[in-house]
Design an enzyme around this catalytic site. Structure first.
Site, PDB file in Angstrom:
ATOM      1  N   THR A   1       0.860  -1.190   0.000  1.00  0.00           N
ATOM      2  CA  THR A   1       0.000   0.000   0.000  1.00  0.00           C
ATOM      3  C   THR A   1       0.893   1.235   0.000  1.00  0.00           C
ATOM      4  O   THR A   1       1.639   1.457   0.966  1.00  0.00           O
ATOM      5  CB  THR A   1      -0.902  -0.005   1.248  1.00  0.00           C
ATOM      6  OG1 THR A   1      -1.657  -1.224   1.239  1.00  0.00           O
ATOM      7  CG2 THR A   1      -1.843   1.189   1.272  1.00  0.00           C
TER       8      THR A   1
ATOM      9  N   CYS B   1      -3.018  -2.080   9.380  1.00  0.00           N
ATOM     10  CA  CYS B   1      -3.433  -1.331   8.187  1.00  0.00           C
ATOM     11  C   CYS B   1      -4.363  -0.149   8.422  1.00  0.00           C
ATOM     12  O   CYS B   1      -4.031   0.964   8.024  1.00  0.00           O
ATOM     13  CB  CYS B   1      -4.015  -2.287   7.176  1.00  0.00           C
ATOM     14  SG  CYS B   1      -2.699  -3.359   6.558  1.00  0.00           S
TER      15      CYS B   1
ATOM     16  N   LYS C   1      -7.595  -8.799  16.215  1.00  0.00           N
ATOM     17  CA  LYS C   1      -8.843  -9.460  15.813  1.00  0.00           C
ATOM     18  C   LYS C   1      -8.607 -10.963  15.900  1.00  0.00           C
ATOM     19  O   LYS C   1      -7.453 -11.399  16.034  1.00  0.00           O
ATOM     20  CB  LYS C   1      -9.261  -9.029  14.413  1.00  0.00           C
ATOM     21  CG  LYS C   1      -8.304  -9.461  13.319  1.00  0.00           C
ATOM     22  CD  LYS C   1      -8.847  -9.031  11.978  1.00  0.00           C
ATOM     23  CE  LYS C   1      -8.629 -10.084  10.953  1.00  0.00           C
ATOM     24  NZ  LYS C   1      -9.201  -9.769   9.667  1.00  0.00           N
TER      25      LYS C   1
HETATM   26  P1  NAD Z   1       5.071  -7.531   6.726  1.00  0.00           P
HETATM   27  O1  NAD Z   1       5.808  -6.593   7.571  1.00  0.00           O
HETATM   28  O2  NAD Z   1       4.336  -8.682   7.324  1.00  0.00           O
HETATM   29  O3  NAD Z   1       6.058  -8.161   5.625  1.00  0.00           O
HETATM   30  C1  NAD Z   1       7.007  -7.439   4.897  1.00  0.00           C
HETATM   31  C2  NAD Z   1       8.159  -8.381   4.536  1.00  0.00           C
HETATM   32  O4  NAD Z   1       9.063  -7.704   3.669  1.00  0.00           O
HETATM   33  C3  NAD Z   1       8.982  -8.848   5.740  1.00  0.00           C
HETATM   34  O5  NAD Z   1       9.060 -10.254   5.739  1.00  0.00           O
HETATM   35  C4  NAD Z   1      10.343  -8.211   5.513  1.00  0.00           C
HETATM   36  O6  NAD Z   1      11.417  -8.991   6.018  1.00  0.00           O
HETATM   37  C5  NAD Z   1      10.373  -8.116   4.003  1.00  0.00           C
HETATM   38  N1  NAD Z   1      11.335  -7.131   3.482  1.00  0.00           N
HETATM   39  C6  NAD Z   1      11.557  -5.857   3.894  1.00  0.00           C
HETATM   40  N2  NAD Z   1      12.536  -5.296   3.158  1.00  0.00           N
HETATM   41  C7  NAD Z   1      12.926  -6.213   2.262  1.00  0.00           C
HETATM   42  C8  NAD Z   1      13.915  -6.229   1.224  1.00  0.00           C
HETATM   43  N3  NAD Z   1      14.678  -5.170   0.984  1.00  0.00           N
HETATM   44  N4  NAD Z   1      14.060  -7.356   0.502  1.00  0.00           N
HETATM   45  C9  NAD Z   1      13.306  -8.444   0.739  1.00  0.00           C
HETATM   46  N5  NAD Z   1      12.359  -8.483   1.703  1.00  0.00           N
HETATM   47  C10 NAD Z   1      12.178  -7.387   2.457  1.00  0.00           C
HETATM   48  O7  NAD Z   1       4.083  -6.652   5.856  1.00  0.00           O
HETATM   49  P2  NAD Z   1       2.620  -7.016   5.300  1.00  0.00           P
HETATM   50  O8  NAD Z   1       1.635  -6.988   6.412  1.00  0.00           O
HETATM   51  O9  NAD Z   1       2.699  -8.207   4.422  1.00  0.00           O
HETATM   52  O10 NAD Z   1       2.329  -5.716   4.410  1.00  0.00           O
HETATM   53  C11 NAD Z   1       3.044  -5.464   3.231  1.00  0.00           C
HETATM   54  C12 NAD Z   1       2.334  -4.340   2.489  1.00  0.00           C
HETATM   55  O11 NAD Z   1       1.034  -4.763   2.084  1.00  0.00           O
HETATM   56  C13 NAD Z   1       2.136  -3.058   3.302  1.00  0.00           C
HETATM   57  O12 NAD Z   1       2.250  -1.959   2.435  1.00  0.00           O
HETATM   58  C14 NAD Z   1       0.703  -3.188   3.800  1.00  0.00           C
HETATM   59  O13 NAD Z   1       0.088  -1.940   4.029  1.00  0.00           O
HETATM   60  C15 NAD Z   1       0.036  -3.865   2.619  1.00  0.00           C
HETATM   61  N6  NAD Z   1      -1.145  -4.660   2.977  1.00  0.00           N
HETATM   62  C16 NAD Z   1      -1.125  -5.453   4.092  1.00  0.00           C
HETATM   63  C17 NAD Z   1      -2.250  -6.238   4.388  1.00  0.00           C
HETATM   64  C18 NAD Z   1      -2.298  -7.096   5.632  1.00  0.00           C
HETATM   65  O14 NAD Z   1      -3.364  -7.607   5.946  1.00  0.00           O
HETATM   66  N7  NAD Z   1      -1.209  -7.278   6.370  1.00  0.00           N
HETATM   67  C19 NAD Z   1      -3.354  -6.232   3.525  1.00  0.00           C
HETATM   68  C20 NAD Z   1      -3.315  -5.424   2.378  1.00  0.00           C
HETATM   69  C21 NAD Z   1      -2.202  -4.655   2.102  1.00  0.00           C
HETATM   70  C1  UGA Z   2      -8.175  -4.637   6.618  1.00  0.00           C
HETATM   71  C2  UGA Z   2      -9.156  -4.641   5.418  1.00  0.00           C
HETATM   72  O1  UGA Z   2     -10.372  -5.275   5.799  1.00  0.00           O
HETATM   73  C3  UGA Z   2      -8.556  -5.362   4.221  1.00  0.00           C
HETATM   74  O2  UGA Z   2      -9.438  -5.275   3.100  1.00  0.00           O
HETATM   75  C4  UGA Z   2      -7.233  -4.704   3.865  1.00  0.00           C
HETATM   76  O3  UGA Z   2      -6.600  -5.377   2.798  1.00  0.00           O
HETATM   77  C5  UGA Z   2      -6.311  -4.706   5.080  1.00  0.00           C
HETATM   78  O4  UGA Z   2      -6.955  -4.038   6.196  1.00  0.00           O
HETATM   79  C6  UGA Z   2      -5.050  -3.969   4.784  1.00  0.00           C
HETATM   80  O5  UGA Z   2      -5.026  -3.029   4.020  1.00  0.00           O
HETATM   81  O6  UGA Z   2      -4.073  -4.396   5.375  1.00  0.00           O
HETATM   82  P1  UGA Z   2      -7.440  -6.412   8.472  1.00  0.00           P
HETATM   83  O7  UGA Z   2      -6.734  -5.269   9.086  1.00  0.00           O
HETATM   84  O8  UGA Z   2      -6.737  -7.701   8.303  1.00  0.00           O
HETATM   85  O9  UGA Z   2      -7.962  -5.989   6.999  1.00  0.00           O
HETATM   86  O10 UGA Z   2      -8.717  -6.744   9.341  1.00  0.00           O
HETATM   87  P2  UGA Z   2     -10.258  -6.313   9.386  1.00  0.00           P
HETATM   88  O11 UGA Z   2     -11.069  -7.534   9.421  1.00  0.00           O
HETATM   89  O12 UGA Z   2     -10.593  -5.299   8.367  1.00  0.00           O
HETATM   90  O13 UGA Z   2     -10.317  -5.649  10.841  1.00  0.00           O
HETATM   91  C7  UGA Z   2      -9.610  -4.463  11.133  1.00  0.00           C
HETATM   92  C8  UGA Z   2      -9.997  -3.973  12.511  1.00  0.00           C
HETATM   93  O14 UGA Z   2     -11.325  -3.461  12.511  1.00  0.00           O
HETATM   94  C9  UGA Z   2      -9.955  -5.039  13.605  1.00  0.00           C
HETATM   95  O15 UGA Z   2      -9.375  -4.504  14.773  1.00  0.00           O
HETATM   96  C10 UGA Z   2     -11.415  -5.376  13.842  1.00  0.00           C
HETATM   97  O16 UGA Z   2     -11.662  -5.815  15.155  1.00  0.00           O
HETATM   98  C11 UGA Z   2     -12.070  -4.034  13.578  1.00  0.00           C
HETATM   99  N1  UGA Z   2     -13.478  -4.155  13.147  1.00  0.00           N
HETATM  100  C12 UGA Z   2     -13.789  -4.718  11.950  1.00  0.00           C
HETATM  101  C13 UGA Z   2     -14.491  -3.660  13.963  1.00  0.00           C
HETATM  102  O17 UGA Z   2     -14.223  -3.130  15.070  1.00  0.00           O
HETATM  103  N2  UGA Z   2     -15.789  -3.743  13.548  1.00  0.00           N
HETATM  104  C14 UGA Z   2     -16.123  -4.297  12.352  1.00  0.00           C
HETATM  105  O18 UGA Z   2     -17.343  -4.338  12.026  1.00  0.00           O
HETATM  106  C15 UGA Z   2     -15.094  -4.796  11.534  1.00  0.00           C
END
Ligand code: NAD
Ligand code: UGA
Length: 443
Positions: free
Chosen positions: A121, A258, A318
């Site tokens: 993101t 996020c 969560k």
């Molecule tokens: P994370 O911190 O779990 O994972 C990131 C990984 O990248 C780590 O394993 C780290 O070691 C690796 N990394 C960092 N620098 C590196 C490099 N130079 N070379 C190789 N590997 C490297 O992050 P995440 O939760 O997977 O999120 C990643 C992105 O996706 C963020 O921008 C986040 O906002 C977005 N996103 C996350 C979620 C989610 O639910 N976690 C959902 C949608 C979008």
């Molecule tokens: C959220 C979005 O739902 C994903 O679509 C997105 O990709 C992600 O962020 C991201 O960009 O990383 P996530 O953070 O895994 O996903 O979890 P959610 O299920 O969305 O819950 C987020 C938070 O909102 C939790 O703390 C949950 O308890 C809270 N929540 C959710 C509420 O308090 N009420 C609700 O009705 C729903």
């Protein structure tokens, strides 16, 4: 197709595994050597239901591998997916240092045409910068695409294999054709747009969902004062298709890696172009305060919290995840400790991660929900784990010093409470009564 995914966190690992499940050859790269070793041995360093099984079957089929050798991975792939973290800087802006480093590495190791697809993101305009960083180091042709990720932790595999939509932001017809083919098996709902709109779709979606949560939380606060039941209110609102039933669960506010980060980043993105995003600022403010309703309710039930034993059920932000990033439990437990309370904490899987955030001699880390509740003056439910819903409440009340239950996630139904002696506080449901006919107190 031959794909490299850089970053094996929640997004990179799940995407890599799912793309291999579709029959592609996927190399996942991480610079964390310990993670690469764990993954190469077939173990998953995060808790994500269903992931390990699919990962292992694709590793066995020879379609999925893990490495820290980014150069070799890039040279063997036609599509490079960037999935490294973009955490918040102290001012709320997204930290793009991991992205820049990876972009420069890609630029250095390019040896033929590739599609660079950003799943992290990133603020609007970042993919243009990635293009410049890569382009400054290579003469090989490449196309940029922003393909934001919408998966949720806990249901990440399901969300990836059955997404509501795929957004592809690119200006290249060649990339559109290849990325349509890659994502075609997942959904028909593929939206092709320009890069900046794709980047904004991600932030706008998360900000809108966060707004729904803060909205219903404020409604719940009013419900407590006027004697309405927020769960019935949300149900009644949710049948309206224009509103929808999801993300209307009142509670202790949103946490996770996020929503808190992306709402702050969008406020900054707007601020950078002199736009004051007032609505989103309020959403964030409401969210920051909502968690402390737990403390206010404890105050009302127990008075002084100094020396009181408070059981806490749920540390993850969560259920079905061991992720504690920005979990409301962090600030709630810190406040309890500041007020001199003793905390008896339990989470089915997130305790180890949580202890890296908060630890103190005043906290005991328990191995079961019942152990945590034993002798407590009050019990707070902070995460709606299924096992908490299945607890026998009458037995639970016996275990405690005082039957005070602060249900921060509204997991117990009216009839479950009606049969117990609990002094029961929930979120926005002030009319619930216990066995003595005692109503939940209204703040
Ligand atoms: P994370 O911190 O779990 O994972 C990131 C990984 O990248 C780590 O394993 C780290 O070691 C690796 N990394 C960092 N620098 C590196 C490099 N130079 N070379 C190789 N590997 C490297 O992050 P995440 O939760 O997977 O999120 C990643 C992105 O996706 C963020 O921008 C986040 O906002 C977005 N996103 C996350 C979620 C989610 O639910 N976690 C959902 C949608 C979008
Ligand atoms: C959220 C979005 O739902 C994903 O679509 C997105 O990709 C992600 O962020 C991201 O960009 O990383 P996530 O953070 O895994 O996903 O979890 P959610 O299920 O969305 O819950 C987020 C938070 O909102 C939790 O703390 C949950 O308890 C809270 N929540 C959710 C509420 O308090 N009420 C609700 O009705 C729903």
């Amino acid at each position: 197709m031959n794909i490299t995914v850089i970053g094996t966190g929640y997004v990179g690992l799940v995407s890599g595994v799912c793309f291999s499940e579709l029959g592609n050859n996927v190399i996942c790269v991480d610079n964390n050597l310990e993670k690469v070793t764990t993954l190469s041995e077939g173990n998953v360093p995060i808790y994500e239901p269903g992931l390990k099984e699919i990962m292992n079957s694709n590793m066995k089929a020879g379609r999925l591998s893990f490495t820290s050798n980014i150069q070799e991975a890039i040279s063997r792939s036609d599509i490079i997916i960037i999935a490294v973290g973009t955490p918040s800087l102290p001012n709320g802006e997204a930290n793009l240092s991991y992205i820049e480093l990876v972009a420069r590495e890609i630029g250095s190791y390019m040896d033929s045409y590739k599609i660079i697809m950003t799943k992290s993101t990133v603020p609007v305009g970042t993919n243009d910068r990635i293009e410049e960083w890569i382009g400054s180091l290579t003469t090989h042709p490449f196309d940029m695409a922003s393909v934001p990720e919408f998966l949720r932790e806990g249901t990440a595999v399901q969300d990836t294999l059955y997404p509501d939509r795929i957004v592809i932001g690119t200006r290249s017809e060649r990339a559109i054709a290849i990325l349509r083919e890659l994502h075609g098996p997942l959904t028909d709902q593929i939206i092709v747009t320009d890069i900046r709109s794709a980047e904004m779709i991600k932030y706008a979606s998360n900000a809108f969902l966060a707004t729904k949560i803060s909205f219903i939380n404020e409604i719940s606060n009013i419900c407590e004062k006027v004697g309405a039941d927020v769960s019935r209110v949300a149900e009644g609102m949710g049948y309206d298709k224009r509103i929808g039933a999801s993300f209307l669960k009142a509670g202790i506010g949103y946490g996770g890696s996020c929503f808190p980060k992306d709402t702050q980043a969008l406020i900054q993105i707007a601020g950078n172009v002199d736009y004051d995003f007032k609505l989103l600022k309020s959403v964030v403010e409401v969210n920051k305060d909502q968690r402390f309703n737990i403390i206010r309710k404890l105050d009302e039930a127990l008075g002084e919290l100094e020396g009181k034993h408070i059981a806490v059920w749920g540390l993850a932000f969560k259920p079905d995840t061991d992720d504690v990033r920005d979990a409301p439990a962090i600030e709630i437990i810190q406040r309890l400790l500041d007020l001199g309370a003793k905390v008896q904490a339990y989470d089915p899987i997130a305790t180890n991660n949580f202890r890296k955030e908060v630890d103190s001699p005043s906290i005991t880390w328990e191995n079961s929900a019942m152990e945590a509740a034993k002798g407590a003056d009050a019990l707070c439910v902070l995460t709606e784990w299924k096992e908490f819903m299945e607890i026998n409440l009458s037995e639970l009340a016996e275990y405690m010093n005082q039957p005070v239950l602060i249900d921060g996630r509204n997991i117990y139904a009216e009839n479950q409470i009606a049969d117990t002696s609990f002094q029961y506080y929930s979120v926005g449901r002030p009319g619930l009564t216990n066995i003595d006919g005692r109503k939940t107190a209204v703040l």
